[in-house]
Design a protein around this motif. Structure first.
Motif, PDB file in Angstrom:
ATOM      1  N   THR A 189     -14.295  65.291  65.797  1.00 22.79           N
ATOM      2  CA  THR A 189     -14.158  66.888  65.486  1.00 22.79           C
ATOM      3  C   THR A 189     -15.361  67.629  65.892  1.00 22.79           C
ATOM      4  N   GLY A 190     -15.938  69.153  66.480  1.00 24.46           N
ATOM      5  CA  GLY A 190     -16.686  69.914  66.506  1.00 24.46           C
ATOM      6  C   GLY A 190     -17.317  70.976  67.523  1.00 24.46           C
ATOM      7  N   GLN A 192     -11.037  68.996  69.460  1.00 21.48           N
ATOM      8  CA  GLN A 192     -10.511  67.956  68.440  1.00 21.48           C
ATOM      9  C   GLN A 192      -9.345  67.237  69.178  1.00 21.48           C
ATOM     10  N   SER A 213     -14.312  60.179  62.412  1.00 20.69           N
ATOM     11  CA  SER A 213     -14.246  58.936  62.006  1.00 20.69           C
ATOM     12  C   SER A 213     -13.380  57.248  63.079  1.00 20.69           C
ATOM     13  N   ARG A 262     -17.621  65.167  63.496  1.00 19.58           N
ATOM     14  CA  ARG A 262     -17.019  64.518  62.977  1.00 19.58           C
ATOM     15  C   ARG A 262     -16.194  63.149  63.459  1.00 19.58           C
ATOM     16  N   SER A 292     -22.267  70.259  64.613  1.00 20.42           N
ATOM     17  CA  SER A 292     -21.169  69.427  63.611  1.00 20.42           C
ATOM     18  C   SER A 292     -19.696  68.120  63.295  1.00 20.42           C
TER      19      SER A 292
END
Length: 237
Positions: free
Chosen positions: A186-187, A169, A211, A209, A207
């Protein structure tokens, strides 16, 4: 005076909903109680300084991570690695559909209770009922997207799963005048996918993410006001 005080209180309450304080720059997000801080503050298991092969700790070629040839890639909770985000994607889709239908129905009556003999000249019962209908529809749709993003952000290993996969993260905030640029990632990553430069690309993050945005005066001006958003949700048309 009572109505004026009520209007002032309502105005202050609505202004408190804004993400940007009046006359001040937006504040940074606190980092003291984040997953990254807790991961780095939690002590890990001590590293075995004695390398394999029976050499002593005084050897110049020890196998520890702090040695000259040691593996310094992120591998345990609290380690830091660099996430490289290079997105250059393009998608284009076009769809066209057309449909038409026509139909007709006719029903005749030759005689009905002897009426043909009683009707005036030129009046007939055939055809008695007739239907004629047609419909046609046509639709066209297209989607065109083009995204390009090049960023680098430091992420922290916040957890190590039982199978060795690392949960990472990372966050980054940069404030320019009264606008803050935010980057969050994150992932889950495999230690084998981390390069010798302690970097990993976004396409190897499971996974993922990501932003990228901001908050401040410019962002507030680009967003519809809360009243307009509520009206848009309520109105059915």
């Amino acid at each position: 005076m009572r109505y004026a005080a009520f209007a002032l209180a309502a105005t202050l309450a609505l202004s408190a909903c804004s993400t940007t304080p009046v006359g001040r720059a937006p504040a940074f997000t606190p980092v003291d109680d984040t997953l990254e801080h807790r991961a780095m503050a939690t002590p890990t298991f001590p590293e075995d300084l004695a390398p394999r092969g029976g050499t002593t700790e005084a050897s110049l070629w020890s196998g520890g991570r702090s040695s000259l040839l040691g593996d310094r890639r992120a591998g345990q909770r609290g380690d830091i690695l660099t996430v490289v985000i290079e997105i250059d994607e393009k998608a284009e889709m076009r769809n066209t559909s057309a449909r038409s239908r026509s139909g007709s129905e006719n029903m005749g009556i030759n005689s009905l209770f002897g009426l043909p003999g009683q009707l005036p000249a030129g009046v007939e019962l055939d055809p008695g009922v007739g239907f004629d209908s047609s419909s046609e529809s046509e639709g066209t749709g297209s989607v065109r997207r083009n995204e390009k993003l090049e960023l680098r952000v430091a992420a922290t290993v916040v957890d190590v799963l039982n199978n060795g996969v690392l949960k990472i993260q990372g966050s980054q905030e940069v404030r320019v005048n009264f606008e803050i640029r935010e980057l969050l990632v994150t992932g889950y990553v495999r230690p084998a996918d981390i390069t010798r430069q302690n970097e990993i690309t976004y396409d190897k993050i499971a996974s993922a993410r990501i932003s990228y945005g901001g908050r401040g005066q410019i962002t507030d001006m680009q967003q519809p006001r809360y009243g307009q958003q509520i009206v848009d949700k309520v109105l059915p048309f």
